[in-house]
Enzyme design. Sequence first.
Site, PDB file in Angstrom:
ATOM      1  CB  CYS A 102      -0.413   9.134  -9.483  1.00 32.50           C
ATOM      2  SG  CYS A 102      -1.180  10.497 -10.408  1.00 32.50           S
ATOM      3  CD  GLU A 157       0.243  21.598  -9.027  1.00 25.81           C
ATOM      4  OE1 GLU A 157      -0.600  21.817  -8.137  1.00 25.81           O
ATOM      5  OE2 GLU A 157       0.615  20.459  -9.367  1.00 25.81           O
ATOM      6  CB  THR A 213       3.928  19.304 -10.317  1.00 26.43           C
ATOM      7  OG1 THR A 213       2.704  19.529 -10.997  1.00 26.43           O
ATOM      8  CG2 THR A 213       3.724  18.244  -9.249  1.00 26.43           C
ATOM      9  CE1 TYR A 216      -0.371  13.510 -15.108  1.00 24.19           C
ATOM     10  CE2 TYR A 216      -2.382  13.858 -13.883  1.00 24.19           C
ATOM     11  CZ  TYR A 216      -1.205  14.339 -14.389  1.00 24.19           C
ATOM     12  OH  TYR A 216      -0.844  15.638 -14.149  1.00 24.19           O
ATOM     13  CG  HIS A 246       3.805  13.365 -16.903  1.00 18.21           C
ATOM     14  ND1 HIS A 246       4.295  12.860 -15.717  1.00 18.21           N
ATOM     15  CD2 HIS A 246       3.161  14.514 -16.573  1.00 18.21           C
ATOM     16  CE1 HIS A 246       3.963  13.666 -14.724  1.00 18.21           C
ATOM     17  NE2 HIS A 246       3.265  14.674 -15.210  1.00 18.21           N
ATOM     18  CB  CYS A 251      -0.086  15.542  -6.786  1.00 20.97           C
ATOM     19  SG  CYS A 251       1.391  15.865  -7.753  1.00 20.97           S
ATOM     20  CD  GLU A 263      -1.372  17.279 -10.585  1.00 19.39           C
ATOM     21  OE1 GLU A 263      -1.812  16.650  -9.599  1.00 19.39           O
ATOM     22  OE2 GLU A 263      -0.190  17.630 -10.680  1.00 19.39           O
TER      23      GLU A 263
HETATM   24 FE1  SF4 Z   1       1.562  14.164  -9.288  1.00 17.99          FE
HETATM   25 FE2  SF4 Z   1       0.433  12.086 -10.496  1.00 17.99          FE
HETATM   26 FE3  SF4 Z   1       1.861  13.897 -11.903  1.00 17.99          FE
HETATM   27 FE4  SF4 Z   1       3.007  12.120 -10.218  1.00 17.99          FE
HETATM   28  S1  SF4 Z   1       1.905  11.682 -12.142  1.00 17.99           S
HETATM   29  S2  SF4 Z   1       3.518  14.275 -10.413  1.00 17.99           S
HETATM   30  S3  SF4 Z   1       1.539  12.062  -8.545  1.00 17.99           S
HETATM   31  S4  SF4 Z   1      -0.092  14.214 -10.821  1.00 17.99           S
HETATM   32 FE    FE Z   2       1.254  16.595 -13.260  1.00 12.58          FE
END
Ligand code: SF4
Ligand code: FE
Length: 510
Positions: free
Chosen positions: A303, A262, A196, A301, A297, A105, A451
């Site tokens: 990500c 975190e 985070t 994810y 958000h 992350c 997460e």
């Molecule tokens: Fe972390 Fe993914 Fe959240 Fe971005 S979207 S802050 S990389 S968990």
């Molecule tokens: Fe997050």
Amino acid sequence: MNKEIINNAIETSDDYLDSLRNRNLNVYYFGELIDEPIDHPIIRPSINAVAKTYDLATENPEIATAISPFTNKRINRFLHIAQSPYDVVMQNKMQRRLGQLTGTCFQRCVGMDALNSLFSVTYEIDAKYSSTYHEKFKNFIAMVQNGGFVIGGAMTDVKGDRSLAPHQQDDPDLYVHITKRTEAGVFISGAKAHQTGCLNSHWMIVMPTIRLGEKDKEYAIVGAIPTDAEGITYIYGRQSCDTRSLDEGDIDVGNAKYAGQEAMVIFDNVFIPNEKIFMNGEYDFAAMLVERFTCYHRRSYVCKSGVGDVLIGAAAAAAEYNGVEKASHIKDKLTEMTHLNETIYATGIAASYQSHATASGAYICDDMLANVCKHHVTKFTYEIGRLAQDIGGGLVATLPSQKDFDHPEIGILLKKYLKGRKEIPTENRVRILRLIENMTLGRNAVGYLTESMHGAGSPQAQRIQIAREMQIDFKKALALELSGIKNTNTDKLTDDITDYFARVFSPPEV
Ligand code: SF4
Ligand code: FE
């Protein structure tokens, strides 16, 4: 905050690393006050992950930068307000790439999604109450874009008794709330859980975490606070196997360079000046803010599809080092992992392509698809992790330590008996298995698995949103029509069917 930081834009990863020094943060880890988080070997990998967001902006400006309509300058995309579906889509591409480069992350999306959701919500609060939040928020955006800052979004309260509203809690501090108002601003107290990248941010935007009622007015506070403001205490969260980052060698930790972060953030009468307050008592807009933030958000994810690319690569390498890469079940497992990983990405990026303009002009992604994306993330990462462990074999969890491999006598034995393919050094085999361990059991399993489960809302939160928007009466009407049954219940269809049609059948803007 350090004046130098305010005056000089942070552009490169080196600028960023410099900007983190000499701040007066009150950080606890292992019961000790940490002097310079950047020099702490357990904290540093999380800072490296954020630094990578600056590197990507330098190396690949198309993905990771944009031109700001507020400053007319090229800025990091994490600070950009989406002006079109293209901008929302590019956020996802940047997130996948950074997941690939860090395997963890990289922490900046929370701030990006907070900035974008607040842009439209402040506009709508002003439209109803003739307040001036939007203008103040635009000034804040221009300031952080000029400074090149990292923004943290602080939403999740500690919540106490979940069956009670904020004002009903035995202890009022279980949700962040206003404790005092002065001519110059407000003071807040309370705590935000698992924040985070909070230490790695320069500014933090505090927001409510749930729908609020009239009696929760003092909890309807949104404001920006420098992370080194007086009255803030950070208590760093432990990650599984975190102390491996203290080991002498770099093998046992699995991913020596990057990790997530975190911490719990405790506010003890922290001051927010008027010009940094973007909601102050308008409890009726808390739900809109939470819904817009989670909308952005939940598709951020994707990500995890970038991180998944790393894990799939690690599993493929492990299979190759064992000499089984041609086995059909291995190919099938890698195919399954890829299918799951691309399904996460597909729903996220589809949500972004289906973006629409809010009244403020900022674009927001499709809520249904964003929720479907995040819901996939709560499950598929675990299945991808399971398959990686299946391919990696038992050694993922039983490997001896690097010190044993370095030992003059037993090290020779270990290298002999843990050899796979003859041309592959045993150390390479160990390194790749340690990476799988790191991502599925160790430090970066926090980001890749837990997460994925709870970040941006736990699975049930997505199911509630999906159920709200699933248009079951419309779908029933389709079935009744085709089966020749007279539908006597058509009045139910008028409610939000217009929005549904606009969402699903409008021509794409990208
Ligand atoms: Fe972390 Fe993914 Fe959240 Fe971005 S979207 S802050 S990389 S968990
Ligand atoms: Fe997050």
